[in-house]
Design an enzyme around this catalytic site. Structure first.
Site, PDB file in Angstrom:
ATOM      1  N   LEU A   1      -1.630   5.681   0.815  1.00  9.91           N
ATOM      2  CA  LEU A   1      -1.787   6.407  -0.438  1.00  9.91           C
ATOM      3  C   LEU A   1      -0.515   6.216  -1.250  1.00  9.91           C
ATOM      4  O   LEU A   1       0.581   6.119  -0.685  1.00  9.91           O
ATOM      5  CB  LEU A   1      -2.008   7.912  -0.181  1.00  9.91           C
ATOM      6  CG  LEU A   1      -3.300   8.330   0.518  1.00  9.91           C
ATOM      7  CD1 LEU A   1      -3.286   9.834   0.780  1.00  9.91           C
ATOM      8  CD2 LEU A   1      -4.527   7.945  -0.293  1.00  9.91           C
ATOM      9  N   ASP A   2      -0.651   6.161  -2.576  1.00 17.51           N
ATOM     10  CA  ASP A   2       0.520   6.066  -3.432  1.00 17.51           C
ATOM     11  C   ASP A   2       1.478   7.220  -3.141  1.00 17.51           C
ATOM     12  O   ASP A   2       1.054   8.296  -2.702  1.00 17.51           O
ATOM     13  CB  ASP A   2       0.120   6.127  -4.907  1.00 17.51           C
ATOM     14  CG  ASP A   2      -0.707   4.926  -5.345  1.00 17.51           C
ATOM     15  OD1 ASP A   2      -0.661   3.890  -4.653  1.00 17.51           O
ATOM     16  OD2 ASP A   2      -1.409   5.046  -6.367  1.00 17.51           O
ATOM     17  N   LYS A   3       2.750   7.003  -3.417  1.00 20.82           N
ATOM     18  CA  LYS A   3       3.768   8.020  -3.167  1.00 20.82           C
ATOM     19  C   LYS A   3       3.403   9.351  -3.808  1.00 20.82           C
ATOM     20  O   LYS A   3       3.535  10.420  -3.194  1.00 20.82           O
ATOM     21  CB  LYS A   3       5.122   7.541  -3.700  1.00 20.82           C
ATOM     22  CG  LYS A   3       6.251   8.542  -3.531  1.00 20.82           C
ATOM     23  CD  LYS A   3       7.564   7.983  -4.074  1.00 20.82           C
ATOM     24  CE  LYS A   3       8.682   9.024  -3.955  1.00 20.82           C
ATOM     25  NZ  LYS A   3       9.976   8.481  -4.462  1.00 20.82           N
TER      26      LYS A   3
ATOM     27  N   THR B   1       0.460  10.510  -4.634  1.00 21.30           N
ATOM     28  CA  THR B   1      -0.862  11.015  -4.265  1.00 21.30           C
ATOM     29  C   THR B   1      -0.785  11.816  -2.975  1.00 21.30           C
ATOM     30  O   THR B   1      -0.081  11.445  -2.040  1.00 21.30           O
ATOM     31  CB  THR B   1      -1.848   9.844  -4.080  1.00 21.30           C
ATOM     32  OG1 THR B   1      -1.867   9.063  -5.274  1.00 21.30           O
ATOM     33  CG2 THR B   1      -3.246  10.340  -3.780  1.00 21.30           C
TER      34      THR B   1
END
Length: 286
Positions: free
Chosen positions: A133-135, A137
């Site tokens: 997951l993106d940082k 998110t």
């Protein structure tokens, strides 16, 4: 490393070799080691790879650490880990927003993978990244707890057999459900960003369901058919409805990126039970 698995009632008859190669994706090198070392037991007895297995049989595999070459992870802070589901083979945790999924440099210690390594260390287990997951998110994210199950979970992901639904809040009033089909590529001017690239990009498909329309924002659910970097963020921004709090694709200030991996469904690779996990409370309660 020793793994004992009871085959589910849905298991079809096949040889141990076919089970290892086609269903459990054990690498050829490791299958060779298992055969030479007599490292497979069927219902407690040393077994040959040509023997047939059936539903309810118990398979034990004896593996060496050297069979799988993976680097250890520096231990972080185990108290940062919120477990949603865990068994002998896999773990799903609720990732906080603002931390990376895994290190990009070998000396990093503050990513989710570092924290999870600290959590699993007393059990003499190590986490392995299945997806990220993106940082910014938050939400449900799946890790393997051993290298044996890692390729199986990876195949489930590639074959789109892991259902993931996200919550998001976007700027503006998005009035109807829709499916976004737009190719995404790298931004040539900013290596952190992605852009809609009809010619050179990779196809990306996002299904959007409107949950609640506000005066200036809209709460939505998103389901991905593809897993491109920043897919939800880029797709919604391309419609003029960027995510609230997105530091890359809009300019308005907010406390956090309003994107949360809310739930995950998949068939457990060994028990064949339907897994359904939600990362509560979700965005609506934040």
């Amino acid at each position: 490393m020793e793994y004992t698995l009871t085959l589910p009632k849905t298991q079809t008859e096949m040889t141990i070799r076919e089970l290892l190669e086609n269903e459990w994706l054990v690498p050829r090198k490791v299958r060779h080691f298992l055969r030479v070392r007599k490292g497979v037991r069927l219902n407690g007895e040393v077994a040959m790879l040509h023997q047939v297995i059936r539903a309810g049989d118990q398979i034990t595999l004896s593996l060496e650490e050297s069979d799988y070459a993976f680097k250890p992870v520096i231990l972080g802070d185990a108290s940062q880990v919120e477990v949603l589901f865990e068994d002998e083979h896999l773990i799903i945790v609720n990732k906080p927003g603002g931390i990376k999924t895994h290190p990009n440099q070998p000396d990093e210690t503050t990513t989710l993978l570092n924290h999870l390594a600290a959590y699993l260390a007393p059990k003499q287990q190590q986490p392995f990244v299945v997806h990220r997951l993106d940082k910014e998110t938050s939400g449900a994210i799946l890790f393997a707890k051993n290298p044996f199950v890692l390729p199986i979970l990876g195949r489930l992901l590639e074959q789109k057999l892991i259902y993931r639904r996200y919550q998001a809040v976007v700027h503006g009033r998005l009035k109807q459900d829709l499916t976004i089909r737009k190719k995404i590529g790298r931004d040539r001017h900013d290596r952190r960003k992605r852009v809609i690239d009809p010619k050179g990009g990779q196809m990306a498909i996002t299904h959007v369901q409107v949950a609640k329309i506000g005066t200036q924002t809209t709460q939505i659910y998103c389901v991905l058919e593809t897993g491109r970097t920043h897919q939800i963020r880029v797709h919604l921004a391309s419609l003029g409805h960027p995510l609230v709090g997105d530091p890359l694709y809009q300019t308005k200030k907010a406390d956090r990126l309003m994107l949360h991996a809310y739930e995950m469904h998949f068939l457990h690779p060994f028990t064949k039970e339907q897994m359904a996990v939600k990362a509560l409370p979700g965005l609506w309660s934040l």
